[in-house]
Design a protein around this motif. Sequence first.
Motif, PDB file in Angstrom:
ATOM      1  N   UNK A   4       0.858  -1.182   0.000  1.00  0.00           N
ATOM      2  CA  UNK A   4       0.000   0.000   0.000  1.00  0.00           C
ATOM      3  C   UNK A   4       0.898   1.237   0.000  1.00  0.00           C
ATOM      4  N   UNK A   5       1.013   1.841  -1.166  1.00  0.00           N
ATOM      5  CA  UNK A   5       1.908   2.971  -1.301  1.00  0.00           C
ATOM      6  C   UNK A   5       1.288   4.251  -0.737  1.00  0.00           C
ATOM      7  N   UNK A   6       2.160   5.214  -0.477  1.00  0.00           N
ATOM      8  CA  UNK A   6       1.708   6.504   0.050  1.00  0.00           C
ATOM      9  C   UNK A   6       0.891   7.245  -0.998  1.00  0.00           C
ATOM     10  N   UNK A  26       9.693   5.731  13.135  1.00  0.00           N
ATOM     11  CA  UNK A  26       9.151   4.986  12.008  1.00  0.00           C
ATOM     12  C   UNK A  26      10.183   4.960  10.894  1.00  0.00           C
ATOM     13  N   UNK A  27       9.940   4.145   9.897  1.00  0.00           N
ATOM     14  CA  UNK A  27      10.882   4.130   8.768  1.00  0.00           C
ATOM     15  C   UNK A  27      10.136   4.057   7.444  1.00  0.00           C
ATOM     16  N   UNK A  28      10.810   4.567   6.423  1.00  0.00           N
ATOM     17  CA  UNK A  28      10.244   4.721   5.089  1.00  0.00           C
ATOM     18  C   UNK A  28      11.008   3.845   4.117  1.00  0.00           C
ATOM     19  N   UNK A  52       7.202  -1.168   7.718  1.00  0.00           N
ATOM     20  CA  UNK A  52       7.484   0.212   7.312  1.00  0.00           C
ATOM     21  C   UNK A  52       6.259   1.086   7.525  1.00  0.00           C
ATOM     22  N   UNK A  53       6.471   2.285   7.984  1.00  0.00           N
ATOM     23  CA  UNK A  53       5.368   3.209   8.253  1.00  0.00           C
ATOM     24  C   UNK A  53       4.922   3.956   7.005  1.00  0.00           C
ATOM     25  N   UNK A  54       5.775   3.978   5.993  1.00  0.00           N
ATOM     26  CA  UNK A  54       5.451   4.658   4.744  1.00  0.00           C
ATOM     27  C   UNK A  54       6.169   3.952   3.610  1.00  0.00           C
ATOM     28  N   UNK A  55       5.422   3.656   2.544  1.00  0.00           N
ATOM     29  CA  UNK A  55       5.994   3.022   1.354  1.00  0.00           C
ATOM     30  C   UNK A  55       5.790   3.976   0.186  1.00  0.00           C
ATOM     31  N   UNK A 173      12.700   9.407  12.134  1.00  0.00           N
ATOM     32  CA  UNK A 173      12.335   8.623  10.965  1.00  0.00           C
ATOM     33  C   UNK A 173      13.590   8.220  10.206  1.00  0.00           C
ATOM     34  N   UNK A 174      13.652   6.973   9.806  1.00  0.00           N
ATOM     35  CA  UNK A 174      14.750   6.473   8.983  1.00  0.00           C
ATOM     36  C   UNK A 174      14.258   6.324   7.544  1.00  0.00           C
ATOM     37  N   UNK A 175      15.048   6.799   6.607  1.00  0.00           N
ATOM     38  CA  UNK A 175      14.715   6.716   5.191  1.00  0.00           C
ATOM     39  C   UNK A 175      15.669   5.739   4.517  1.00  0.00           C
TER      40      UNK A 175
END
Length: 238
Positions: A4-6, A26-28, A52-55, A173-175
């Motif tokens: 599920x992408x952003x 969180x991480x991306x 992951x909190x954001x894809x 946040x880690x990217x």
Amino acid sequence: MTLDFAAGDRSAMLDRVIGMARGPYGYVVTPNVDHVIKLMDGRVRRDVYEGADLKICDSRILAHLARLRGISLTVYPGSDLTADLLASCASQGLTIGVFGPDQAAFDELSALYPRQRLLWIEAPMLRPGAPEWDAAVRSAADAEWDVLLACVSFPKQELFAHAVRAAGRRTGVALCVGASVDFLTGRQKRAPEMFQRLSLEWLHRLLSQPRRMFRRYVVEGPAIFAWFLRTEVLGSPR
């Protein structure tokens, strides 16, 4: 597994990332075709991506496939996200950790962005599970940063971001953004804009590094079409 992408445009995604810097850890992740294939065939731990909190979609090929199912994905490569973050006035005042590049590359990055508060975190040769890996995870988890640029290649960077959470990191946040710093400092060259617009960045990389990229793009890459046809790989943006 469904990714599920952003949702939203690039500006909205950048705002979300900067907002995450001031919240719970969180991480991306930034999936591309190679990542998805290795996730689907089990070569990469799915719980790492599910955590992951954001894809954010890093592939125009994935965006084209999504469109066939009525899904609109914004493509925002990790290298563009990193460049926009470092250039953003909204990120000034944040401490941005850089994990992966050596000291010389970090110094070059610092010279390019003198207004940013950058922190170099040493990344020795890493093998997940080795004592050096555990020490690096602990060092990153304890360091004082708001944003961590994890640039140690897929899937190590995703495993690393996941492990930082398990080590008790509470904020920031880690990217997972691969070679982003190398692109910014000129150590690696991105495909010309024309190749990017035509969704042929993969071809540029293949022609530039044929021995390294042949298996990824010619042997394994076409498997994405089979996965797309028989599974629900791509979910609705969120």
